[in-house]
Design an enzyme around this catalytic site. Structure first.
Site, PDB file in Angstrom:
ATOM      1  N   LYS A 236       0.971  -1.188   0.155  1.00 36.00           N
ATOM      2  CA  LYS A 236      -0.012  -0.093  -0.050  1.00 36.00           C
ATOM      3  C   LYS A 236       0.915   1.098   0.006  1.00 36.00           C
ATOM      4  O   LYS A 236       1.384   1.516   1.046  1.00 36.00           O
ATOM      5  CB  LYS A 236      -0.852   0.211   1.218  1.00 36.00           C
ATOM      6  CG  LYS A 236      -2.139   0.613   1.113  1.00 36.00           C
ATOM      7  CD  LYS A 236      -1.818   2.158   0.923  1.00 36.00           C
ATOM      8  CE  LYS A 236      -2.114   2.847   2.273  1.00 36.00           C
ATOM      9  NZ  LYS A 236      -1.915   4.485   2.088  1.00 36.00           N
TER      10      LYS A 236
ATOM     11  N   GLY B 243       4.705   3.321  11.262  1.00 38.04           N
ATOM     12  CA  GLY B 243       3.999   4.581  10.955  1.00 38.04           C
ATOM     13  C   GLY B 243       3.668   5.010  12.401  1.00 38.04           C
ATOM     14  O   GLY B 243       4.230   4.653  13.485  1.00 38.04           O
TER      15      GLY B 243
ATOM     16  N   CYS C 132      12.435   6.872  14.220  1.00 38.11           N
ATOM     17  CA  CYS C 132      11.618   5.994  15.231  1.00 38.11           C
ATOM     18  C   CYS C 132      12.628   5.858  16.567  1.00 38.11           C
ATOM     19  O   CYS C 132      12.118   5.661  17.532  1.00 38.11           O
ATOM     20  CB  CYS C 132      11.143   4.859  14.879  1.00 38.11           C
ATOM     21  SG  CYS C 132      12.329   3.988  13.764  1.00 38.11           S
TER      22      CYS C 132
ATOM     23  N   GLU D 221       5.237  10.698  22.417  1.00 32.95           N
ATOM     24  CA  GLU D 221       6.111  10.810  21.557  1.00 32.95           C
ATOM     25  C   GLU D 221       5.831  12.164  20.543  1.00 32.95           C
ATOM     26  O   GLU D 221       4.517  12.390  20.258  1.00 32.95           O
ATOM     27  CB  GLU D 221       6.249   9.743  20.258  1.00 32.95           C
ATOM     28  CG  GLU D 221       7.265  10.105  19.149  1.00 32.95           C
ATOM     29  CD  GLU D 221       7.167   8.919  18.224  1.00 32.95           C
ATOM     30  OE1 GLU D 221       8.069   8.578  17.709  1.00 32.95           O
ATOM     31  OE2 GLU D 221       6.021   8.708  18.041  1.00 32.95           O
TER      32      GLU D 221
ATOM     33  N   GLU E 166       5.285  -1.496  13.670  1.00 28.73           N
ATOM     34  CA  GLU E 166       6.446  -1.048  14.313  1.00 28.73           C
ATOM     35  C   GLU E 166       5.888   0.769  14.385  1.00 28.73           C
ATOM     36  O   GLU E 166       5.551   1.219  13.595  1.00 28.73           O
ATOM     37  CB  GLU E 166       7.659  -0.897  13.643  1.00 28.73           C
ATOM     38  CG  GLU E 166       8.950  -0.502  14.394  1.00 28.73           C
ATOM     39  CD  GLU E 166       9.543   0.720  13.792  1.00 28.73           C
ATOM     40  OE1 GLU E 166       9.069   1.855  14.565  1.00 28.73           O
ATOM     41  OE2 GLU E 166      10.108   0.831  12.902  1.00 28.73           O
TER      42      GLU E 166
END
Ligand code: NAP
Length: 527
Positions: free
Chosen positions: A183, A240, A301, A392, A264
């Protein structure tokens, strides 16, 4: 050439009328490329092809699949400058980063090819029959890992190469023997189409079945959700946001036939700075951490979003130097106006929380979509009281927590959610002295680092990139390194199976020369 069409297997297709552009964040305008969103009919066609391709692809030897992965690496290289230009235009990231990430992506493909050629990763385990065993004879049982079926991959915005179309999820699924439907990420669909063209070329050149790979365009949730719900999809890889990852995870679990989702997601990557590190190298660490927070406009990340220490003049000195150093660094362009908007919103929200002080804030005028760095500090007690501060903020942002003592530091760690990484800055004696703190950190992370920065994830068999929720949905697996292939397989036992019909990995003669466990012992010998 970027056509804006979907790849349904090797066919380019644009049946739908919904279109979108990607965005050039440096120019602050749409790119010239128009992408056709995949229709329901095209999603079905890609899933049907993937299902059929699986019946053929799963039977190929590791060596044959390895030629495919190596050909993908070659074809990506052959795309040359136009690929780098599309990447920099759609991401705002500099050319040096694009070149480095392309090298990493190609290296990753080749590493999986090497894994396949060696072959032992399938964990062949054999317990031979003991017909004379008392009171019951023991039958012959042999087990190995086999692929689960077509995988849907959702690429990451922040790694258009290494975690996207031909990134770790795709490479590991293809290595495992699973067809892939990507995708495409709406922020870099052009880069994704070029990479897809390389994968399709490689598939044709190496005799792979049509449908082993497809690439679907979409901007909005619909295509991805239909894909996850499709009965012919058997697993999902995602990188994401926490919202996106958990939404897809829940949907997959609510299916009539639930499937695994390896997502993740977010992490603030706590860093604990112990007294010896402050005394011996406080300024050096402050400089290094200023760079680490700013790397890639903070869009990693593994960005260090939380630094924790015990109140002391050393910690005050560290905070002051960190502030000075980070303000000296030039801010850079973020991936997209939405990510920039989210960054500004998150930064503002945390800056007004009670008890926070500004350590550094870049405030000169900047171009659109450029992220101005910020560092806050807060007392341990205020941090403990306020879960908002544990969130975050994706970008060049970090909070330094000043704890009253080691016990408060431990309480701070106990309050944190699961993380990708945790770092200790100190010396070897402190690892023993603060054993409880080290243990609390280890219990929350997938990778624990001594005297380093968390940014920079080596692609190698021993890498663990994934941690307790919400860092990822299944902390037992990694999305980086060759062990990532283990997400797309399941163990199957062959009981009393005719010798000739066993997979090569399980045959007495060990024709592939694998390292196996035979009757409880590691061996590469024949039986
Ligand atoms: P995202 O919004 O989670 O999107 C990732 C992919 O998942 C996109 O292709 C998106 O497609 C799809 N998606 C998201 N939610 C979905 C849903 N509910 N149903 C179906 N598909 C869904 O992440 P992003 O675009 O990469 O970045 C946005 C934010 O995510 C950032 O601001 C940052 O906070 C975070 N992020 C974190 C990391 C990390 O490693 N921690 C990495 C990247 C981003 P559509 O957009 O087409 O729906």
């Amino acid at each position: 050439m970027i056509t804006g069409k979907n790849y349904i297997g090797k066919e380019l297709s644009a049946k739908g009328s919904d279109t979108y552009h990607t965005f050039d964040p440096k120019q602050n305008s749409d790119t010239e490329w128009v992408f056709h969103q995949a229709t329901k009919e095209e999603i079905d066609a890609a899933a049907d092809k993937a299902h059929d391709a699986f019946q053929v692809y799963k039977m190929f030897s590791g060596a044959k699949k390895a030629t495919f992965l190596e050909a993908i690496a070659d074809e990506i290289e052959a795309l040359g400058d136009p690929l780098i230009q599309a990447y920099t235009k759609e991401s705002g990231l500099p050319e040096g980063r694009a070149n480095g990430e392309r090298g990493r992506t190609i290296g990753q493909m080749r590493a999986f090819a090497t894994l396949l050629k060696e072959g032992s990763w399938v964990e062949a385990t054999i317990d031979t029959a003991q017909p004379d065993r008392e009171p019951m004879p023991k039958i012959d049982i042999r087990k190995m890992l086999l692929p689960i079926g077509p995988i849907a991959v959702f690429g990451a915005s922040n790694f258009p190469f290494a975690f996207s179309t031909a990134g770790g999820d795709t490479a590991s699924a293809l290595a495992a023997g699973c067809p892939v439907i990507v995708k495409s990420h709406p922020m870099h669909s052009g880069t994704g189409e070029l990479i897809s063209s390389a994968i399709i070329k490689a598939a044709e050149r190496t005799g792979m079945p049509d449908g082993v790979f497809s690439n679907l365009n979409s901007s909005g949730n619909e295509v991805g959700q239909q894909l996850v719900m499709h009965s012919k999809i058997k697993g999902v890889g995602f990188t994401g946001s926490i919202n996106g990852g958990t939404a897809l995870y829940r949907m997959a679990n609510d299916r009539k036939e639930p499937i695994p989702v390896f997502a993740e997601m977010g992490s603030i990557n706590p860093v604990i700075i112990l007294p010896s590190a402050l005394a011996a190298k406080g300024d050096d660490w402050a400089k290094q951490y200023a760079g680490s927070i700013m790397l890639g406009a903070g869009q990693f990340c593994t960005n260090p979003g939380l630094i924790i220490g015990i109140k002391s003049t050393g910690l005050d000195g560290f905070i002051a130097t960190l502030g000075k150093e980070i303000e000296k660094l030039e801010p850079s362009c973020m991936l997209h106006p939405n990510i920039h908007k989210n960054y500004e919103k998150g930064k503002k929200e945390l800056s007004v929380q009670g008890g926070t002080d500004t350590v550094a804030a870049y405030e000169s005028n900047v171009a659109p979509n450029v992220a101005q760095q910020k560092v806050l500090s807060v007392n341990g007690s205020n941090f403990l009281k306020n879960p908002k501060l544990h969130q975050e903020v994706f970008g060049p942002f970090s909070i330094v927590v000043r704890c009253a003592d080691a016990s408060e530091l431990q309480q701070v760690l106990d309050k944190l959610e699961g993380q990708l990484t945790g770092t200790i800055l100190g010396n070897e004696e402190e690892i023993k002295k603060y054993a409880k703190i080290v243990d609390a950190l280890q219990g929350r992370v997938g990778r624990i680092i001594f005297n380093g920065v968390p940014t920079g994830v080596e692609v190698c068999p021993s890498m663990q990139h994934g941690g307790p929720f919400p860092a990822s949905t299944d902390s037992r697996f990694t999305s980086v390194g060759t062990s990532a292939a283990k997400r797309w397989v399941r163990p199957v036992s062959f009981q009393n199976w005719p010798a000739e019909s066993l997979p090569d990995a399980l045959k007495d003669e060990n024709p592939l020369g694998l390292s196996r466990i035979v009757n409880g012992k590691h061996t590469d010998a024949k039986i």
